[in-house]
Design a protein around this motif. Structure first.
Motif, PDB file in Angstrom:
ATOM      1  N   LEU A 308       6.499  27.185  49.309  1.00 19.48           N
ATOM      2  CA  LEU A 308       7.782  27.079  48.622  1.00 19.48           C
ATOM      3  C   LEU A 308       8.714  28.207  49.052  1.00 19.48           C
ATOM      4  N   ILE A 309       8.204  29.437  49.059  1.00 23.05           N
ATOM      5  CA  ILE A 309       9.053  30.577  49.387  1.00 23.05           C
ATOM      6  C   ILE A 309       9.453  30.554  50.867  1.00 23.05           C
ATOM      7  N   GLU A 310       8.473  30.271  51.724  1.00 17.02           N
ATOM      8  CA  GLU A 310       8.778  30.231  53.153  1.00 17.02           C
ATOM      9  C   GLU A 310       9.837  29.175  53.474  1.00 17.02           C
ATOM     10  N   LYS A 311       9.740  28.028  52.781  1.00 20.15           N
ATOM     11  CA  LYS A 311      10.636  26.928  53.144  1.00 20.15           C
ATOM     12  C   LYS A 311      11.990  27.035  52.469  1.00 20.15           C
ATOM     13  N   LEU A 312      12.060  27.662  51.277  1.00 20.34           N
ATOM     14  CA  LEU A 312      13.323  27.638  50.547  1.00 20.34           C
ATOM     15  C   LEU A 312      14.077  28.962  50.548  1.00 20.34           C
ATOM     16  N   HIS A 313      13.353  30.066  50.435  1.00 23.34           N
ATOM     17  CA  HIS A 313      14.055  31.338  50.266  1.00 23.34           C
ATOM     18  C   HIS A 313      14.944  31.645  51.469  1.00 23.34           C
ATOM     19  N   ASP A 314      16.184  31.988  51.174  1.00 24.87           N
ATOM     20  CA  ASP A 314      17.168  32.314  52.206  1.00 24.87           C
ATOM     21  C   ASP A 314      17.452  31.167  53.170  1.00 24.87           C
ATOM     22  N   THR A 315      17.275  29.956  52.696  1.00 23.79           N
ATOM     23  CA  THR A 315      17.587  28.785  53.518  1.00 23.79           C
ATOM     24  C   THR A 315      18.901  28.210  53.007  1.00 23.79           C
ATOM     25  N   ALA A 316      19.767  27.789  53.899  1.00 25.45           N
ATOM     26  CA  ALA A 316      21.018  27.156  53.455  1.00 25.45           C
ATOM     27  C   ALA A 316      20.682  25.846  52.752  1.00 25.45           C
ATOM     28  N   TYR A 317      21.405  25.532  51.687  1.00 26.61           N
ATOM     29  CA  TYR A 317      21.088  24.333  50.916  1.00 26.61           C
ATOM     30  C   TYR A 317      21.135  23.099  51.793  1.00 26.61           C
ATOM     31  N   THR A 318      22.129  23.043  52.679  1.00 29.18           N
ATOM     32  CA  THR A 318      22.283  21.851  53.521  1.00 29.18           C
ATOM     33  C   THR A 318      21.122  21.693  54.491  1.00 29.18           C
ATOM     34  N   PRO A 321      14.661  21.325  52.980  1.00 32.00           N
ATOM     35  CA  PRO A 321      13.917  20.068  53.174  1.00 32.00           C
ATOM     36  C   PRO A 321      14.317  18.987  52.172  1.00 32.00           C
ATOM     37  N   ALA A 322      14.122  17.729  52.562  1.00 36.92           N
ATOM     38  CA  ALA A 322      14.583  16.593  51.755  1.00 36.92           C
ATOM     39  C   ALA A 322      13.966  16.580  50.357  1.00 36.92           C
ATOM     40  N   TRP A 323      12.709  17.036  50.232  1.00 32.20           N
ATOM     41  CA  TRP A 323      12.062  16.959  48.912  1.00 32.20           C
ATOM     42  C   TRP A 323      12.771  17.816  47.885  1.00 32.20           C
ATOM     43  N   PHE A 324      13.484  18.851  48.340  1.00 38.39           N
ATOM     44  CA  PHE A 324      14.186  19.689  47.380  1.00 38.39           C
ATOM     45  C   PHE A 324      15.190  18.866  46.590  1.00 38.39           C
ATOM     46  N   ALA A 334      16.125  23.363  40.407  1.00 35.76           N
ATOM     47  CA  ALA A 334      17.563  23.532  40.310  1.00 35.76           C
ATOM     48  C   ALA A 334      17.989  24.757  41.096  1.00 35.76           C
ATOM     49  N   TRP A 335      19.196  24.702  41.586  1.00 31.93           N
ATOM     50  CA  TRP A 335      19.729  25.823  42.367  1.00 31.93           C
ATOM     51  C   TRP A 335      21.121  26.154  41.854  1.00 31.93           C
ATOM     52  N   VAL A 336      21.354  27.427  41.557  1.00 31.49           N
ATOM     53  CA  VAL A 336      22.664  27.862  41.108  1.00 31.49           C
ATOM     54  C   VAL A 336      23.151  28.898  42.115  1.00 31.49           C
ATOM     55  N   ASP A 337      24.208  28.588  42.848  1.00 38.79           N
ATOM     56  CA  ASP A 337      24.660  29.481  43.915  1.00 38.79           C
ATOM     57  C   ASP A 337      25.469  30.632  43.327  1.00 38.79           C
ATOM     58  N   LYS A 338      24.762  31.700  42.945  1.00 38.01           N
ATOM     59  CA  LYS A 338      25.447  32.786  42.238  1.00 38.01           C
ATOM     60  C   LYS A 338      26.349  33.607  43.157  1.00 38.01           C
ATOM     61  N   ASN A 339      25.861  33.907  44.380  1.00 37.45           N
ATOM     62  CA  ASN A 339      26.663  34.753  45.273  1.00 37.45           C
ATOM     63  C   ASN A 339      27.541  33.934  46.212  1.00 37.45           C
ATOM     64  N   ASP A 340      27.547  32.622  46.033  1.00 33.33           N
ATOM     65  CA  ASP A 340      28.446  31.746  46.751  1.00 33.33           C
ATOM     66  C   ASP A 340      28.277  31.817  48.276  1.00 33.33           C
ATOM     67  N   ASP A 341      27.018  31.950  48.753  1.00 32.56           N
ATOM     68  CA  ASP A 341      26.828  31.985  50.203  1.00 32.56           C
ATOM     69  C   ASP A 341      26.208  30.689  50.734  1.00 32.56           C
ATOM     70  N   LYS A 343      23.340  29.668  50.373  1.00 37.56           N
ATOM     71  CA  LYS A 343      21.904  29.775  50.665  1.00 37.56           C
ATOM     72  C   LYS A 343      21.107  29.885  49.359  1.00 37.56           C
ATOM     73  N   ILE A 344      19.874  29.407  49.427  1.00 38.86           N
ATOM     74  CA  ILE A 344      19.005  29.487  48.254  1.00 38.86           C
ATOM     75  C   ILE A 344      18.306  30.843  48.255  1.00 38.86           C
ATOM     76  N   GLN A 345      18.494  31.613  47.185  1.00 40.22           N
ATOM     77  CA  GLN A 345      17.764  32.879  47.094  1.00 40.22           C
ATOM     78  C   GLN A 345      16.806  32.850  45.915  1.00 40.22           C
ATOM     79  N   TYR A 346      15.586  33.264  46.167  1.00 45.16           N
ATOM     80  CA  TYR A 346      14.580  33.272  45.111  1.00 45.16           C
ATOM     81  C   TYR A 346      14.119  34.708  44.901  1.00 45.16           C
ATOM     82  N   TYR A 347      14.457  35.277  43.751  1.00 45.54           N
ATOM     83  CA  TYR A 347      14.079  36.662  43.480  1.00 45.54           C
ATOM     84  C   TYR A 347      13.338  36.776  42.153  1.00 45.54           C
TER      85      TYR A 347
END
Lengths: 610, 88
Positions: A308-318, A321-324, A334-341, A343-347
Motif C-alpha cells: 500500500l505504501i510503496e504504491k500510493l505514498h507520494d504518487t500522483a492521484y492520476t 493504480p486503478a483499484w484505488f 479516501a484522499w484529501v489533497d491538503k497541500n494541493d500538489d 499527490k497522495i501523501q500518507y503520514y
C-alpha cells in the motif's frame, strides 16, 4: 468475463453447496437439532468449529489491524488462539462429560437453581445477540458492495439465508455446512497471501517470508527491517515495537482469552462429538485449522502495508493504480489533497484509536449525496470528495478502513480475478457460519432452557424443536434490525463487547462450577451478576456514553475490562460463598463425577439427557 | 477402591493441567508481553524477527497447538492407566 460475473458464479456455487448440505441433513429430533446427534468426527467438528469461530470481523479486519498496529495487534492473535488452550484443558472435557446440550443447562443444574439458569440464559442471549448483530452488519456490507444493493436489503438477504439453513438443519445442518465454509475460507485467505509473499519476499510460505528478506526492492533487506523503516520514515511507531502499555496489552489479551473460553457457541460445538477423548482430539484439530488463518493474518497485514505504501505514498492521484478508485467508490479509501500538489501523501500516526490525527474531522468518511452538484462530489483530479472538513493539524492525506487490507490485497498484488471472487465467497462464508452458529445457541437457550426448563416443563420433543425454530426466527429478526441500524459504528466494538461479557460472566462461573465442588448457588449468582454489571457499565460508559480515556481505571481500555470484570466475579463469588451454606450432597457428588472421563465398569450413558 | 482410583486420576489430571497452563502462561504472557523487550535484545532472533516479536505473532500460536496435542496424548495415556478406556 467480468469481475462481477465471476463473483456471482463463485458465491452462487458456494451457496448452492451450503443449502444443499443443509437440506440433506435436516434435523428431526431435538438431539439432532441441538448436538447433531452427538456423533460428528473430531476432524469434521474441528473444521466446523474453526468456521464458526472465524467471524466476518476476524476474516476481514484482523489483517488490517495487524497492518496498522504491528506488534500491538498480537493481542488479537494470541487472545483468540490462546483461549482455546483454556477452553480445552479447563472446560469442554468436563462439560461434555456432564452430558447436557447447552451451557445454561450446566449452570442451572450445577447451581441447583432456576435463577442461576435464568441469569445464564440472559447472559447467553446477550452475548450472542451483540455478536450476531456485528455479523449481520458484515454480511450486509459485503452483499451491498457485491450486488449493488442497499445495505438494508443486503442484511435482509443474509438473514434469510442464515435462517434457512440454521433454522431448518439445526446443529446437524450447520456442522456440515461449516465444514464446507471453512474450506472456502481457508483457500480464500491463504492463496492471495502466497502470491504476495512470492512477489515481495521470493518465499512461497508467507510465514517464512515475514521473517525473511524483502526482495522486491533495489537491495535485499530483512523484511521486518524494511517494515520498521517505512513506518518510522512516515512518522508511525516502529512496527515490531508497538506503543500500547504493557498493562493494557496484558488485560486485553487476558480478556480475549477468557472470553473465548466462555463463549457459549464455541463450547456447545464440542458437545457434538462422541466422547471426552474425541473432545480432546477435536480441540487439537480446531486450533490447527484456526492457526492456518491466524498465522497467515500477520503476514497479510505486513505485506499489504508495504504494498500500500510503496504504491500510493507520494504518487500522483492520476497515476495511482486503478483499484484505488474502486475503493474510493465504495467508501473504503479516501484522499484529501491538503497541500494541493495532486499527490497522495500518507503520514503517521495515521488513524489512531482515539480518532485524532485523522485525515479529516470525525472518525468515518462522510459523502455528499448523489443529488449534490458535481463540484461537491468530484475533485479536480477526479477523486471522490468528502463532506468532512479536512483536519489540517497533520499532513496525512490518505484514509483507509481496516477492512481494506484483506479485500484490496489481491488487487494490490495484481492477482487474477478468480482469486478476488474466491475471497468474496470466503468473506461471506465467514459471516454466515458464525451467524448460524450463534443463532443456534440463542434459539436453544430460549427453547430449551427458558421454555422447557423454566416456563413450560411439559413440552414435547417436537414442540421444542418448533419453539427453537420460532426463537431463531425472532432472534434473527432482531439481529437484522440492529444490523440495519447498528448501535455502534464499529463492528469490532460490538464484538469486543461480547468478549468482555463472556469473560466476566460465563468463564468464572463455569470454572468454579467444575473445579470447586464447594461453590454454592448464592456465590455463583452474585458473582455472575456483579461481573457482568461491572463490565457492562464500564463498556457502555466509555463506548456509548461520554466517558473519556483519561477516566480509565488504571488506564485499562474497555477492550480489556472484561479481565477486571472476571476478577470481580471471582472475588464476589468467593466472598458470598464463605457466608452462605454449602451446596447439597448430590451436587458435590455430581461435581466429583464430571472429573471421571468415562468408566469401564459403569456403562457410559450413550444418550443426552434432553 | 474405585474411589481411590478416581481421586488419583483427578490428582494427576490436575497436575498435568497446571503444568500445561504454566507453559501456556509463559509463552503468551511471559515471552510475548512481560519479558518481550528483554528477549528482543538478549535472545537470538528467529529468521530476521526479534525473538519476543516472533513469539507474539507466530511462536505462541504454534506453542498453543503443541500444548493441546500434548494434553490429548498425555490425558489419553492417563485414562488408560486408570482404567477409564472406553470398551470397544
Amino acid at each position: 468475463m467480468t469481475q462481477d460475473t465471476l463473483n456471482f458464479i463463485f458465491i452462487g456455487l458456494s451457496f448452492a453447496l451450503y443449502i444443499g448440505i443443509a437440506f440433506r441433513s435436516k434435523a428431526g429430533s431435538t438431539k439432532e437439532y441441538y448436538t447433531a446427534g452427538g456423533g460428528v468426527s473430531p476432524f469434521a467438528n474441528g473444521m466446523a468449529t474453526a468456521a464458526d469461530w472465524m467471524s466476518a470481523a476476524t476474516f476481514i479486519s484482523m489483517a488490517g489491524t495487524v497492518a496498522i498496529s504491528g506488534y500491538d495487534a498480537s493481542r488479537f492473535l494470541m487472545g483468540w488462539t490462546g483461549g482455546f488452550v483454556l477452553l480445552t484443558v479447563l472446560m469442554v472435557p468436563y462439560l461434555r462429560k456432564f452430558n447436557k446440550a447447552t451451557v445454561p443447562d450446566f449452570v442451572g443444574d450445577r447451581y441447583y437453581s432456576k435463577l442461576a439458569r435464568g441469569v445464564a440464559v440472559g447472559c447467553a442471549i446477550f452475548i450472542c445477540m451483540t455478536y450476531i448483530m456485528g455479523q449481520m452488519r458484515g454480511v450486509g456490507v459485503v452483499f451491498s458492495q457485491l450486488f449493488g444493493i442497499s445495505i438494508t436489503s443486503g442484511v435482509i438477504t443474509g438473514g434469510a439465508i442464515v435462517f434457512f439453513y440454521a433454522g431448518l438443519g439445526g446443529m446437524k445442518g450447520i456442522t456440515y455446512t461449516q465444514v464446507a465454509q471453512y474450506s472456502v475460507m481457508a483457500f480464500a485467505y491463504t492463496i492471495p497471501a502466497i502470491f504476495i509473499a512470492m512477489a515481495l519476499t521470493g518465499n512461497v510460505i508467507p510465514q517464512l517470508g515475514l521473517i525473511g528478506n524483502y526482495t522486491a526492492g533495489d537491495e535485499i533487506v530483512p523484511f521486518l527491517q524494511k517494515m520498521n523503516n517505512i513506518n518510522t520514515e512516515l512518522g508511525f511507531s516502529e512496527y515490531t515495537s508497538g506503543k500500547m502499555s504493557t498493562l493494557n496489552m496484558f488485560c486485553i489479551t487476558a480478556a480475549l482469552m477468557c472470553g473465548t473460553a466462555g463463549l457459549p457457541h464455541v463450547i456447545v460445538r464440542f458437545f457434538t462429538v462422541k466422547d471426552v477423548r474425541a473432545v480432546r482430539k477435536s480441540a487439537c484439530w480446531t486450533l490447527a485449522f484456526i492457526a492456518v488463518i491466524y498465522l497467515t493474518a500477520p503476514t497479510i497485514g505486513a505485506f499489504s502495508r508495504v504494498n500500500l505504501i510503496e504504491k500510493l505514498h507520494d504518487t500522483a492521484y492520476t497515476e495511482a493504480p486503478a483499484w484505488f478508485q474502486e475503493f474510493e467508490e465504495t467508501g473504503q479509501m479516501a484522499w484529501v489533497d491538503k497541500n494541493d500538489d495532486g499527490k497522495i501523501q500518507y503520514y503517521g500516526p495515521g488513524m489512531s484509536e482515539a480518532g485524532t490525527f485523522s485525515v479529516f474531522q470525525g472518525k468515518n468518511p462522510d459523502y455528499p449525496t448523489y443529488e449534490a452538484p458535481e463540484n461537491q462530489r468530484i475533485g479536480k483530479h477526479g477523486e471522490r470528495l468528502l463532506a468532512n472538513k479536512a483536519d489540517d493539524s497533520n499532513p496525512n492525506e490518505l484514509w483507509f478502513g481496516n477492512d481494506i487490507m484483506v479485500m484490496a490485497n489481491p488487487h494490490m498484488a495484481g492477482l487474477p480475478m478468480w482469486v478476488i471472487a474466491l475471497l468474496m465467497a470466503g468473506c461471506i462464508a465467514a459471516a454466515l457460519s458464525t451467524a448460524a452458529g450463534l443463532l443456534l445457541v440463542l434459539s436453544t437457550s430460549i427453547s430449551h432452557d427458558l421454555m422447557k426448563k423454566i416456563l413450560k416443563p411439559d413440552l414435547t420433543d417436537k414442540e421444542e424443536v418448533n419453539y427453537a425454530r420460532f426463537a431463531s426466527f425472532v432472534a434473527l429478526a432482531v439481529a437484522v434490525y440492529f444490523g440495519i441500524n447498528p448501535p455502534s459504528a464499529f463492528i469490532a466494538k460490538t464484538v469486543a463487547f461480547a468478549f468482555g461479557l463472556a469473560a466476566s460472566s460465563f468463564f468464572p462461573t463455569l470454572l468454579m462450577g467444575i473445579f470447586s465442588s464447594r461453590m454454592n448457588k448464592q456465590g455463583a449468582i452474585s458473582g455472575m451478576i456483579a461481573g457482568i454489571l461491572f463490565t457492562f457499565s464500564y463498556i457502555t460508559y466509555f463506548q456509548f456514553l461520554d466517558g473519556t480515556p483519561d477516566q480509565y481505571l488504571f488506564g485499562i481500555t474497555p477492550e480489556g475490562i472484561g479481565f477486571v470484570g472476571m476478577l470481580v466475579n471471582f472475588a464476589v463469588a468467593f466472598a458470598v460463598n464463605a457466608f452462605t451454606p454449602r451446596p447439597p450432597e448430590h451436587i458435590i457428588e455430581m461435581v466429583e463425577n464430571i472429573h471421571i472421563p468415562s468408566s469401564s465398569t459403569e456403562k457410559e450413558k450413550q444418550d443426552f439427557e434432553i | 477402591m474405585q474411589n481411590d482410583n478416581a481421586r488419583a486420576h483427578r490428582k494427576s489430571c490436575l497436575r498435568l493441567t497446571l503444568a500445561l497452563l504454566a507453559v501456556w502462561f509463559f509463552i503468551s504472557y511471559g515471552c510475548s508481553i512481560l519479558l518481550r523487550d528483554w528477549l528482543d535484545v538478549n535472545f537470538p532472533s528467529v529468521g530476521n524477527a526479534p525473538f519476543g516479536f516472533w513469539m507474539a505473532q507466530q511462536g505462541s500460536i504454534i506453542g498453543f497447538i503443541l500444548i493441546l496435542v500434548t494434553y490429548a496424548f498425555l490425558m489419553n495415556r492417563l485414562d488408560n492407566k486408570h482404567g477409564y478406556t472406553k470398551e470397544k
